[in-house]
Design a protein around this motif. Sequence first.
Motif: not given
Lengths: 380, 79
Positions: A156, A192-193, A197, A219, A265-266, B19-22, B24-25, B28-29, B52
């Motif tokens: 992702l 993810l879980a 998501g 995960f 950053k991405e 939302p979990l992806m947001e 995680m991003r 990360k930093d 998570w």
Amino acid sequence: MTKNVVIIGGGTAGCMIANLLARGLKTEINQRTVQITVVSDQEIHIYQPGFLYIPFHLKQPEELIRPMDQVINTHVHVILDRATQIDTHKQNVHLEKGESLPYDYLILATGSHPKVEEIPGLQEGGHMFYTMESALRLRDAMDHFHGGKVVVAVGLPHKCPIAPLEFTMMLEDWARQQGFRKQTEITYAYPLAGPYGTASVAEWAEKEFNNRNIHIETFFMIDHVNPEENVIVSVDGRKLSYDLLVVIPPHQGANVVRESKLGDKEAWLPTHRHHLRLDGQENIFVIGDATNLPISKAGSTAHFEAEILSHNLINLLHGKKGEKPYNGKVFCFIETGLNQATYISFDYENPPKPVPPSKWVHFAKSGYNEMHWVNVKGIL
Amino acid sequence: MNQNKKLRVDARGAFCPGPLMELMRAAKDAEPGTEIELLTNDAGSRKDVPLWAEKMGHKYLGEQLEGNVYTLTVQIGGN
């Protein structure tokens, strides 16, 4: 004095906004008070959602490709070149061949791009279907696959968030049709879980996967692929062995965004969630995959954003007030096999609720795939 | 450890993929010790985010509800 509207990108978002603006500003373009310019580094427009069908021989490459001049309104000036740098102070865009394009309004439709190099070993050991070349390579691999362990692993963020679920369910159906489903073990590895998501879609997908005996590995954050041992390894050291590996690599924004230091950053562009302006810039807008908005990077997002942004920009160029807000609207068809599909529709306030799959929704999706060529012209 | 640094991730409307992806991003930093507040209107995040956080070695600090928006707070661990 001519107002220059420059659009960077010739994908769905770029072409659609250009065509909608050209239709709405035809008089001004003819009077040379407005010029719409699209900068694209490709002579062709590709219907990217069609890549999903290539590995199954359900679409041929030529069905997904049209020359730019067949897609773009004749009132739009097209420059086939690569944008290398955006100077927001001087308000111009530098192109690779040396030209410098001034703009009064700039629309960034620079897209999202899979970063294969982010996953060591993927190029040698795995497949994907997010580019034409990779989808054809996967088709060749599937032509020679006669059962075994299949791993679909997802990184992702990526464009078309629902496509990995679609591919997995289509693959399961395909293995059944080919007669080697019993000899085929399918694992869906997601970071993810659950297998998605959002709770409503995750619950639905988990049920579908359980019914089809597709194993879900949660995960699972991809670290690398070991092509010698045919394993994909997660950050926490879990290993999944495979005979056929399909990976969706994490995507990032465009190089021109990174080189111009406009993104994070991405290389995603910080974008106002309603007005679609680039943060801190009155006359720069962002649509499609290039935004940092927490919504789907998908063609339908680009479509709904383009409708709003074209309305607002036409109003602005006519000196009128009245700005419509984008409400986060997205609509996605979801193939749940080779002959059935469902769909989800949602916005910033309302979560998606998948409906039971049916062949009628599959037919609707098949029709929509063909409608793209009308849709992208801004006619619908 | 930087205990005071705080980040806010506005993931309202993040339904695809979620939302979990947001989070995680952002994680990360983030430096160890950073507290990240995730704004979400997806109730499913209340289950996913603590899971998570535990899995990743972060600390889940709890939730607050205002209107239909949850604020879920996670402190980034040192791993």
